[in-house]
Scaffold this motif. Sequence first.
Motif, PDB file in Angstrom:
ATOM      1  N   UNK A  65       0.817  -1.204   0.000  1.00 52.20           N
ATOM      2  CA  UNK A  65       0.000   0.000   0.000  1.00 52.20           C
ATOM      3  C   UNK A  65       0.856   1.261   0.000  1.00 52.20           C
ATOM      4  N   UNK A  66       1.975   1.229   0.717  1.00 49.78           N
ATOM      5  CA  UNK A  66       2.855   2.397   0.759  1.00 49.78           C
ATOM      6  C   UNK A  66       3.417   2.707  -0.616  1.00 49.78           C
ATOM      7  N   UNK A  67       3.911   1.682  -1.304  1.00 50.39           N
ATOM      8  CA  UNK A  67       4.497   1.891  -2.629  1.00 50.39           C
ATOM      9  C   UNK A  67       3.450   2.342  -3.632  1.00 50.39           C
ATOM     10  N   UNK A  68       2.252   1.769  -3.551  1.00 52.96           N
ATOM     11  CA  UNK A  68       1.196   2.138  -4.486  1.00 52.96           C
ATOM     12  C   UNK A  68       0.680   3.546  -4.213  1.00 52.96           C
ATOM     13  N   UNK A  69       0.427   3.841  -2.937  1.00 55.73           N
ATOM     14  CA  UNK A  69      -0.076   5.163  -2.577  1.00 55.73           C
ATOM     15  C   UNK A  69       0.934   6.270  -2.824  1.00 55.73           C
ATOM     16  N   UNK A  70       2.201   5.999  -2.562  1.00 52.47           N
ATOM     17  CA  UNK A  70       3.241   7.013  -2.733  1.00 52.47           C
ATOM     18  C   UNK A  70       3.343   7.446  -4.190  1.00 52.47           C
ATOM     19  N   UNK A  71       3.302   6.485  -5.096  1.00 51.70           N
ATOM     20  CA  UNK A  71       3.478   6.785  -6.519  1.00 51.70           C
ATOM     21  C   UNK A  71       2.179   7.262  -7.157  1.00 51.70           C
ATOM     22  N   UNK A  72       1.057   6.634  -6.809  1.00 47.22           N
ATOM     23  CA  UNK A  72      -0.192   6.877  -7.540  1.00 47.22           C
ATOM     24  C   UNK A  72      -1.240   7.631  -6.737  1.00 47.22           C
ATOM     25  N   UNK A  73      -1.014   7.818  -5.439  1.00 52.35           N
ATOM     26  CA  UNK A  73      -1.969   8.551  -4.621  1.00 52.35           C
ATOM     27  C   UNK A  73      -2.894   7.643  -3.835  1.00 52.35           C
ATOM     28  N   UNK A  74      -3.330   8.125  -2.685  1.00 56.25           N
ATOM     29  CA  UNK A  74      -4.162   7.319  -1.788  1.00 56.25           C
ATOM     30  C   UNK A  74      -5.513   6.984  -2.381  1.00 56.25           C
ATOM     31  N   UNK A  75      -6.003   7.823  -3.295  1.00 57.18           N
ATOM     32  CA  UNK A  75      -7.326   7.608  -3.867  1.00 57.18           C
ATOM     33  C   UNK A  75      -7.304   6.652  -5.053  1.00 57.18           C
ATOM     34  N   UNK A  76      -6.107   6.194  -5.434  1.00 60.05           N
ATOM     35  CA  UNK A  76      -5.987   5.429  -6.686  1.00 60.05           C
ATOM     36  C   UNK A  76      -5.773   3.945  -6.457  1.00 60.05           C
ATOM     37  N   UNK A  77      -6.196   3.413  -5.322  1.00 55.52           N
ATOM     38  CA  UNK A  77      -5.964   1.996  -5.042  1.00 55.52           C
ATOM     39  C   UNK A  77      -7.183   1.382  -4.378  1.00 55.52           C
ATOM     40  N   UNK A  78      -7.484   0.157  -4.770  1.00 53.21           N
ATOM     41  CA  UNK A  78      -8.539  -0.630  -4.146  1.00 53.21           C
ATOM     42  C   UNK A  78      -8.086  -2.074  -4.018  1.00 53.21           C
ATOM     43  N   UNK A  79      -8.711  -2.825  -3.117  1.00 52.30           N
ATOM     44  CA  UNK A  79      -8.291  -4.189  -2.817  1.00 52.30           C
ATOM     45  C   UNK A  79      -9.472  -5.141  -2.882  1.00 52.30           C
ATOM     46  N   UNK A  80      -9.256  -6.295  -3.513  1.00 53.60           N
ATOM     47  CA  UNK A  80     -10.173  -7.425  -3.406  1.00 53.60           C
ATOM     48  C   UNK A  80      -9.415  -8.509  -2.650  1.00 53.60           C
ATOM     49  N   UNK A  81      -9.903  -8.880  -1.487  1.00 49.31           N
ATOM     50  CA  UNK A  81      -9.181  -9.816  -0.626  1.00 49.31           C
ATOM     51  C   UNK A  81      -9.880 -11.166  -0.594  1.00 49.31           C
ATOM     52  N   UNK A  82      -9.090 -12.231  -0.750  1.00 47.19           N
ATOM     53  CA  UNK A  82      -9.617 -13.584  -0.599  1.00 47.19           C
ATOM     54  C   UNK A  82      -9.661 -13.954   0.879  1.00 47.19           C
ATOM     55  N   UNK A  83     -10.645 -14.730   1.258  1.00 43.55           N
ATOM     56  CA  UNK A  83     -10.767 -15.175   2.631  1.00 43.55           C
ATOM     57  C   UNK A  83      -9.453 -15.779   3.117  1.00 43.55           C
ATOM     58  N   UNK A  84      -9.036 -15.387   4.291  1.00 41.21           N
ATOM     59  CA  UNK A  84      -7.789 -15.877   4.858  1.00 41.21           C
ATOM     60  C   UNK A  84      -7.439 -15.066   6.081  1.00 41.21           C
ATOM     61  N   UNK A  85      -6.231 -15.261   6.602  1.00 41.98           N
ATOM     62  CA  UNK A  85      -5.812 -14.482   7.765  1.00 41.98           C
ATOM     63  C   UNK A  85      -5.980 -12.994   7.511  1.00 41.98           C
TER      64      UNK A  85
END
Length: 561
Positions: free
Chosen positions: A267-287
């Motif tokens: 998230x840090x690398x993605x947000x730093x380069x592209x901005x906090x508003x430019x990322x979303x996550x689809x998470x598979x069930x797990x820890x």
Amino acid sequence: MTDQEPENNPLDEEHVEQVHGTKARGSGEEIHESSLPPTGLLDLDIEQYVGDFNERIIGAYAAGTAEQSLPADVGVARSLIPPGTAALRDFSYIAMEIPQFDREKCVGCMACVTECPDTAILGKAIPRSHLEAKLNAITDDQEREGIRAQWAETKKYGEVYQKKGEEGALFGIFVDPTKCKGCAECVEVCDALGYHALTMVKKDEKTLPRYRSYFNFFRHVGPTPRKYINERALADMMLYEEAALLYVGGAGSCMGCGEATAIRMMLAATGFVHGAEAVGIVAATGCNTVYGSTYPYNPYLVPWTNSLFENAPAVAMGVRAKWDQRGWQEKKLWVIGGDGAMYDIGFQSLSRMLTSGMDINVLILDTQVYSNTGGQASSATYIGQDAKMASFGKAVRGKQERRKELALIAMMHPDVFVAQTTAAHINHFYRAIMAANEYRGPAVVSVYTTCQPEHGVADDRSSHQAKLAVDSRAFPLFMYDPRKGERIKERLSLAGNPSVGEDWYKVPHTGEVIDFLAFARTEGRFAKQFDAEGHPSETLRYAQAERLANWRRLQELAGVR
């Protein structure tokens, strides 16, 4: 993990302010637009709901009265937790020790900040004049000098700028006592680099109030000016709080969890380069979905959704298609999943996503075991590992099947960017994430993630064991970039591994061979494979041969051998 906090855990108004601040920045904006359309009875005013959530629901959980006092909640019916609510969670009572900072030994490398799985230790570089003005405003002499002792003179942030005729900055390290679980990984990482700027100290009745006071100053002293953030020093990304600190801590993960560090860094690398508003996550069930949504605590400041164990990539394809339809091609979509979600039951969904050519990134949290269901063996499990469904006994001596090399399989799909990395190799990890985001098409980043309970290692060893996994060829680093050429050897790089042209890495000066047996000796999951004299079993020798064969295959593909 605990769903209910003790009654003596008051709601921290500063934390409430912090979460409300993230809401004001618009971190939930995408949820407003896409995740919550009007639905009659379940229609929800998000602004009102988020404010009410923080004040009423979090307050009740903090006081330990939620089960008795809270009515059925509309948000729960929608499975909605507002962004960043885990910032209000207090882990102060969990551990007996907490890190203490020695400014005389700090060089500002940011390794401790980067590797902390709980966003509990943070850094800032503040211009000297601004910092002095803030310090001089503190009327209590003891408090002022205590806070002053948290700021270090470093060549990196001070001397380098002074030589250019600019004002230098002091570098501060601060520990949030409400997020620190006492795993001591920050101390181990700092010691491994030879700096020894952190030590664990006992908590007492004076420690926590002092740390709370120091961290309150840290929050209000202001952000690190952008000019002190060196984009070539990739670890500095977490100095940029607005866009890089998108995982606030407060998650219910185990002490020292290897997965959480990888998620924070992605998230840090993605947000730093592209901005906090430019990322979303689809998470598979797990820890990751359990500790990421232990109601009512959400550590993410980005929109995310949890799908079933086996179909997160398919869900991501739907999200990507809708985003593209809306003209949101520049937004970065990440799928997060572990061994089951990617190696096993969800492999078909992953493979279909990779062949689609869609611009979706996948973060594989490779623990080599189904951690979320109690340590069952998976197809990512190493030969000889003692795990449920592959227990060590007289007839069967641990896992017998060979490990599936998912990163290699991903390479065989048409034009897919693939990286195999660890959070302990900070520069390699960040370069892999940035390259995956930059690549216009499917990208897979498989990360070695230590699971302390299932691997049988200490809470502070996540980074250490990940490095050892690489050194021993258990989990080699590589990047495969289709843009580099037509041939596999042009696309595949083994840079980052020690002694790339050799079978095994040998420690300089001592000549010690770091092979798979050396790695296995350090982990409880292989303990039964050694006899009383320390001799490895035939099963473990077979595992070593299999790891060497995998390494030689990578060497061949990369044109090294």
